[in-house]
Design a protein around this motif. Structure first.
Motif, PDB file in Angstrom:
ATOM      1  N   TYR A 137       0.830  -1.215   0.000  1.00  0.00           N
ATOM      2  CA  TYR A 137       0.000   0.000   0.000  1.00  0.00           C
ATOM      3  C   TYR A 137       0.861   1.262   0.000  1.00  0.00           C
ATOM      4  O   TYR A 137       0.592   2.224  -0.721  1.00  0.00           O
ATOM      5  N   LEU A 138       1.922   1.250   0.802  1.00  0.00           N
ATOM      6  CA  LEU A 138       2.793   2.420   0.918  1.00  0.00           C
ATOM      7  C   LEU A 138       3.767   2.532  -0.245  1.00  0.00           C
ATOM      8  O   LEU A 138       4.299   3.614  -0.518  1.00  0.00           O
ATOM      9  N   HIS A 139       4.008   1.412  -0.915  1.00  0.00           N
ATOM     10  CA  HIS A 139       5.013   1.379  -1.982  1.00  0.00           C
ATOM     11  C   HIS A 139       4.365   1.812  -3.299  1.00  0.00           C
ATOM     12  O   HIS A 139       4.211   1.028  -4.249  1.00  0.00           O
ATOM     13  N   THR A 140       3.984   3.050  -3.374  1.00  0.00           N
ATOM     14  CA  THR A 140       3.299   3.589  -4.548  1.00  0.00           C
ATOM     15  C   THR A 140       4.317   3.991  -5.612  1.00  0.00           C
ATOM     16  O   THR A 140       5.524   3.943  -5.394  1.00  0.00           O
ATOM     17  N   GLY A 141       3.823   4.447  -6.734  1.00  0.00           N
ATOM     18  CA  GLY A 141       4.708   4.903  -7.794  1.00  0.00           C
ATOM     19  C   GLY A 141       5.570   6.076  -7.369  1.00  0.00           C
ATOM     20  O   GLY A 141       6.670   6.279  -7.876  1.00  0.00           O
ATOM     21  N   LYS A 142       5.086   6.853  -6.408  1.00  0.00           N
ATOM     22  CA  LYS A 142       5.855   7.988  -5.930  1.00  0.00           C
ATOM     23  C   LYS A 142       6.988   7.549  -5.006  1.00  0.00           C
ATOM     24  O   LYS A 142       7.930   8.292  -4.777  1.00  0.00           O
ATOM     25  N   GLN A 143       6.866   6.362  -4.455  1.00  0.00           N
ATOM     26  CA  GLN A 143       7.868   5.889  -3.498  1.00  0.00           C
ATOM     27  C   GLN A 143       8.453   4.587  -4.026  1.00  0.00           C
ATOM     28  O   GLN A 143       7.950   3.509  -3.771  1.00  0.00           O
ATOM     29  N   GLU A 144       9.495   4.697  -4.811  1.00  0.00           N
ATOM     30  CA  GLU A 144      10.105   3.526  -5.424  1.00  0.00           C
ATOM     31  C   GLU A 144      11.199   2.924  -4.555  1.00  0.00           C
ATOM     32  O   GLU A 144      11.706   1.854  -4.862  1.00  0.00           O
ATOM     33  N   ASP A 145      11.601   3.624  -3.524  1.00  0.00           N
ATOM     34  CA  ASP A 145      12.652   3.142  -2.629  1.00  0.00           C
ATOM     35  C   ASP A 145      12.033   2.194  -1.610  1.00  0.00           C
ATOM     36  O   ASP A 145      11.343   2.628  -0.684  1.00  0.00           O
ATOM     37  N   LEU A 146      12.269   0.893  -1.788  1.00  0.00           N
ATOM     38  CA  LEU A 146      11.643  -0.102  -0.914  1.00  0.00           C
ATOM     39  C   LEU A 146      12.056   0.094   0.533  1.00  0.00           C
ATOM     40  O   LEU A 146      11.234  -0.054   1.443  1.00  0.00           O
ATOM     41  N   ALA A 147      13.323   0.427   0.786  1.00  0.00           N
ATOM     42  CA  ALA A 147      13.793   0.603   2.162  1.00  0.00           C
ATOM     43  C   ALA A 147      13.034   1.712   2.865  1.00  0.00           C
ATOM     44  O   ALA A 147      12.642   1.581   4.031  1.00  0.00           O
ATOM     45  N   LYS A 148      12.812   2.822   2.169  1.00  0.00           N
ATOM     46  CA  LYS A 148      12.066   3.924   2.790  1.00  0.00           C
ATOM     47  C   LYS A 148      10.607   3.533   3.016  1.00  0.00           C
ATOM     48  O   LYS A 148       9.981   3.953   3.991  1.00  0.00           O
ATOM     49  N   THR A 149      10.079   2.721   2.104  1.00  0.00           N
ATOM     50  CA  THR A 149       8.721   2.212   2.294  1.00  0.00           C
ATOM     51  C   THR A 149       8.638   1.346   3.548  1.00  0.00           C
ATOM     52  O   THR A 149       7.712   1.489   4.361  1.00  0.00           O
ATOM     53  N   VAL A 150       9.591   0.433   3.698  1.00  0.00           N
ATOM     54  CA  VAL A 150       9.611  -0.430   4.877  1.00  0.00           C
ATOM     55  C   VAL A 150       9.776   0.404   6.142  1.00  0.00           C
ATOM     56  O   VAL A 150       9.134   0.152   7.170  1.00  0.00           O
ATOM     57  N   LEU A 151      10.605   1.438   6.070  1.00  0.00           N
ATOM     58  CA  LEU A 151      10.798   2.325   7.216  1.00  0.00           C
ATOM     59  C   LEU A 151       9.482   2.990   7.601  1.00  0.00           C
ATOM     60  O   LEU A 151       9.142   3.096   8.790  1.00  0.00           O
ATOM     61  N   GLN A 152       8.704   3.430   6.614  1.00  0.00           N
ATOM     62  CA  GLN A 152       7.391   4.008   6.893  1.00  0.00           C
ATOM     63  C   GLN A 152       6.449   2.962   7.483  1.00  0.00           C
ATOM     64  O   GLN A 152       5.677   3.248   8.410  1.00  0.00           O
ATOM     65  N   ALA A 153       6.514   1.750   6.939  1.00  0.00           N
ATOM     66  CA  ALA A 153       5.603   0.688   7.380  1.00  0.00           C
ATOM     67  C   ALA A 153       5.853   0.300   8.834  1.00  0.00           C
ATOM     68  O   ALA A 153       4.911   0.192   9.631  1.00  0.00           O
ATOM     69  N   VAL A 154       7.121   0.085   9.198  1.00  0.00           N
ATOM     70  CA  VAL A 154       7.403  -0.393  10.556  1.00  0.00           C
ATOM     71  C   VAL A 154       7.067   0.655  11.610  1.00  0.00           C
ATOM     72  O   VAL A 154       6.802   0.321  12.772  1.00  0.00           O
TER      73      VAL A 154
END
Length: 612
Positions: A137-154
């Motif tokens: 859900y957080l890993h949208t087209g605007k956020q291609e950096d998986l690590a930053k997505t995981v950081l937001q998720a946790v």
């Protein structure tokens, strides 16, 4: 409790993942699975039961599973029954993201409801699938950096986790994250790994880093980048495994448990000998200064399972030798009892893995209350070791069998060292007494070696009583504490109901369970209590029990009351629990073998309990 592994490099990842899962199977074996980037995209295969079932399913499904990056998981079920659909890895959204997880997400229901409102469909009962969908859900087209997505998720998760996450956006990258559950990153040449335990990486590399709480790592074949919770890059120390892979292999034994039973002389020697110098106990660089030890008013010993039983032995030895008020307490109860902790108290926390969730939480509570904390652990740089004020490592080497043996014996040795040190510092024993006690401690490995010679006798006794449905263990004083551990060993690997009782308590109700043929194991290693224990043995014999007596060479009681007697070599009675447990471990082992039980991986159990 679960085990996770990941590999990214140039070789085929699948056999590496499978081998890593086998080395982690002691952490959980309800189900297993892998997610791999293949020519057909992100492919997931998972199966209920042991890893062998997963291998068979991979063969049945066919297709080209060649990949150079993937993640794997072996599960100990918490949320949802053991099944294929509840197995990890879990896919997020339309299958673009895969996640493996060790831990418990406490707010998963709340997150699940929100994600369902956004159109996400859940296929399992697990809390982990929530993480997979949240990352998607957080890993949208605007956020291609998986690590930053995981950081937001946790940052949206409550609870504990060690995570391995992969995405179709970068098929050579694994993102790892950790809070409250162990995770190491193996540093190789042109390849890197993630795992719950060093045993899963050591056949590829001996170099590793430990991920700390709230950190996220980007793992690629040629690089590892670690970020803190703010997204800042963190420099990590690269450590080196000091033991050889052969230490984590059976070495010709039928089971790891038997191998580890036989390794106890070395485990005790390696724990004791480096800490005795010039006939005195010496603790270096762990905060156990003479001044601090002189000021202790109360010692809290905290542990779970076998660690608690070691603590119960330690409590009796410390109180007898040091005359300090000492309590041995269940870690899972300690933190909820509003314990009375003083500024001059010392808290000894015992954990084989150094990651036990309840023990870690109890230690943190003690630290907050101002107590000095000392950890007795077997894993270097584990969470408890790093957070305690001081640490005494038990140099037992890797212990693979779920039922602890050599780590327990090493824990006892560490507690004896503490007892002798405190007694000397507080003037309760003389220099000569300390010298004599140190000599006895250094002789312990030899005594254990001699005790192991009872192996064939215990195997013979096991064949006679393996069909019993219930077994009772009796003892007084130190022998009662040892009986608790003996009982635990039997029940956890043979599935026979067993109970341990302070021998004098038997007649206060429990003796009603004794009937013709009931097996009673009596421990009698304390000379002052020989007669009392023999009286209790007579009480059960009169009601039809068969008795195995474990006692010392100088036992002078009536042997005729017992069907079997196991004599231990001469040893200082304060240290006798280190010997009496040996025949009990062997008895449990051979009964389990006789009953065709899975000795190293007993049902429903996992080696490291990292969830509450």
């Amino acid at each position: 409790m679960c085990g996770i592994v990941g590999f990214t490099g140039r070789e085929n990842a699948l056999p590496i993942l499978i081998k890593g899962l086998y080395s982690l199977e002691y952490r959980g074996y309800d189900s297993a699975g892998v997610a791999a980037f293949t020519k057909d995209g992100l492919r997931v295969v998972k199966a209920r039961g042991r890893i062998a079932n997963l291998e068979e399913k991979i063969k049945e499904e066919g297709g080209d599973m060649y990949c150079t990056c993937g993640i794997g998981h072996t599960r100990w079920a918490t949320h949802g029954e053991p099944s294929d659909r509840n197995s990890h890895p879990h896919l997020g959204g339309k299958g673009k993201v895969a996640v493996v997880h060790n831990g418990i997400i406490e707010n998963y229901k709340e997150l699940r409801e929100r994600l369902e409102a956004h159109g996400y469909e859940f296929k399992s009962e697990t809390d982990t699938e929530t993480v997979a969908h949240l990352v998607d859900y957080l890993h949208t087209g605007k956020q291609e950096d998986l690590a930053k997505t995981v950081l937001q998720a946790v940052q949206r998760l409550r609870g504990s986790y060690a995570l391995g996450v992969v995405s179709m956006d970068n098929t050579q990258e694994i993102v790892a994250a950790r809070r409250g559950n162990p995770l190491v990153i193996g540093i190789g040449e042109g390849e890197n790994m993630i795992a719950s335990d060093i045993t899963a990486i050591i056949n590829r590399t001996k170099r590793y880093i430990i991920l700390d709480d709230n950190e996220v790592a980007i793992v690629r074949p040629d690089s590892v980048v670690v970020m803190n919770e703010f997204g800042d890059t963190v420099e990590k120390e690269i450590m080196t495994v000091t033991w050889d892979m052969s230490a984590a292999e059976k070495g010709g034994y039928q089971h790891f448990m038997l191998k580890e039973i036989m390794e106890q002389p070395k485990a005790v020697a390696d724990t004791v000998k480096p800490r005795i110098k010039n006939d005195a106990v010496v603790f270096e660089d762990n905060g156990l200064t003479d001044e601090r030890l002189r000021e202790i008013e109360h010692i809290h010993i905290i542990g779970c399972g076998s660690a608690l039983h070691a603590g119960m032995v330690g409590k009796r030895v410390i109180e007898a030798m040091c005359r300090i008020r000492c309590t041995a307490e269940v870690a899972s109860e300690f933190r909820y009892e509003n314990p009375i902790i003083g500024k001059k108290d010392m808290c000894i926390v015992i954990s084989q893995s150094g990651e036990t969730a309840d023990t870690l939480a109890a230690m943190r509570l003690a630290k907050q209350a101002g107590a000095f904390t000392i950890a007795i652990v077997n894993v270097v740089s584990s969470t408890i070791a790093r957070e305690a004020d001081g640490v005494l490592y038990t140099w037992a080497g890797p212990e693979i069998s779920v039922a602890t043996t050599k780590a327990y014996s090493a824990q006892l040795s560490a507690l004896y060292l503490i007892s002798v040190k405190i007694a000397r510092v507080r003037g309760l024993i003389s220099i000569g007494d300390e010298r004599a006690l140190c000599a006895e401690l250094q002789r312990l490995p030899e005594c254990i070696e001699q005790t192991l010679k009872c192996q064939s006798d215990m195997q013979r006794i096991a064949t006679l009583y393996a069909n019993r449905s219930s077994v009772f263990f009796l003892g007084r004083g130190l022998d009662y504490a040892a009986a608790l551990e003996a009982s635990l060993k039997l029940k956890e690997i043979s599935y026979i109901h067993s109970e341990a009782y302070a021998a004098g308590e038997l007649k206060h109700g429990t003796i009603s369970l004794i009937e013709e043929g009931t097996l009673v194991v009596a421990l009698a290693t304390q000379p002052a209590l020989f007669e009392k224990t023999v009286s209790n043995i007579r009480e059960v014999v009169a009601r039809g029990a068969s008795v195995v007596l474990v006692t010392t060479d100088d036992f002078t009681g009536d042997e005729s009351v017992c069907q079997h007697i196991v004599r231990l070599p001469k040893c200082l009675y304060e240290f006798s629990a280190s010997l009496s447990i040996i025949p009990m471990q062997l008895l449990a082992y051979y009964i389990a073998v006789e009953r065709n039980c899975d000795v190293d991986k007993p049902r429903n159990l996992a080696k490291s309990v990292t969830v509450e």
